[in-house]
Enzyme design. Sequence first.
Site, PDB file in Angstrom:
ATOM      1  N   GLU A  59       0.860  -1.189   0.000  1.00 40.64           N
ATOM      2  CA  GLU A  59       0.000   0.000   0.000  1.00 40.64           C
ATOM      3  C   GLU A  59       0.896   1.240   0.000  1.00 40.64           C
ATOM      4  OE1 GLU A  59      -3.908   1.708   2.407  1.00 40.64           O
ATOM      5  OE2 GLU A  59      -2.730   0.060   3.217  1.00 40.64           O
ATOM      6  N   ASP A 140      -8.817  -3.955   5.424  1.00 39.54           N
ATOM      7  CA  ASP A 140      -7.826  -2.915   5.745  1.00 39.54           C
ATOM      8  C   ASP A 140      -7.390  -3.041   7.198  1.00 39.54           C
ATOM      9  OD1 ASP A 140      -6.194  -0.797   4.879  1.00 39.54           O
ATOM     10  OD2 ASP A 140      -7.524   0.701   5.718  1.00 39.54           O
ATOM     11  N   LEU A 174      -8.097   8.128  10.004  1.00 33.94           N
ATOM     12  CA  LEU A 174      -8.243   6.681  10.111  1.00 33.94           C
ATOM     13  C   LEU A 174      -6.913   6.013   9.783  1.00 33.94           C
ATOM     14  CD1 LEU A 174     -11.709   6.158   8.359  1.00 33.94           C
ATOM     15  CD2 LEU A 174     -11.205   5.983  10.798  1.00 33.94           C
TER      16      LEU A 174
END
Length: 256
Positions: A59, A140, A174
């Site tokens: 990522e 995630d 987040l």
Amino acid sequence: CGVEEGLERVARGLLQHGVTSFCPTIVTSPVDYYHRVLPAMKCYQGRFDQASILGVHCEGPFISREKKGAHEEAFIQENPSPTALQFHHRDPGIVGLLTSQRLGQRQAYFSIIADGYHTHDTVLRIAYKAHPRGVVLVTDAMCAMGLGPGSHSLGNMRVEVASGVARLQGTSTLAGSVATMDSCVRHFKAATGCTTEEALEAASLRPAEVLGQEGRKGTLEFGADADLVLLDHDLHVQATYIAGQLAWRATGGTVT
């Protein structure tokens, strides 16, 4: 612990959530970290007491600095290509691919986090209605999954988990999630009104198609790996099988 030991712990822990295969993820990191860690993250078929590793998800580091989320800016390598345009009624941008006739027979997929925090339920419904066969559920989830509230680490950053939400410490950003795949399946079904079959396929068959594993994973067809998950009526995991062998069962369960 080392990379291999850590992956084994994760691969065993995911079984209780009905995960038979997964792709471990690395957040944006220093270049030398990739050279050190990636060779140790080998794909393998589940070993009866562990979920299989089908690949590795990096990522980053090629992401936008303006939309970096919980990634350390010092390690980001700016992507020179144009950024995706937001949806507009005269120019749907990348969202328009979901229903574009230009794809022909090709299939478009999109991943979505159905944890009740990352994605508003209305957006879940719009995405599902626009292209139900393209939904790929992802969690995630970061290392705090299953550990409860408190302070945890994500790379070199500190993350605070409270009320089921992970955020960079001292901010509202987040930082991944602490969602499990079975909880995402249940939330996706409740939020969109899709069928049980569609919710389960979004967590099994569709990810397998994205990874080119549809002949082995995400299906009960003859010749596929015998990775199975038994669920109750409310989609809570009762047992998980790897290659036909019982790998995990719920406490007090009668599955053998």
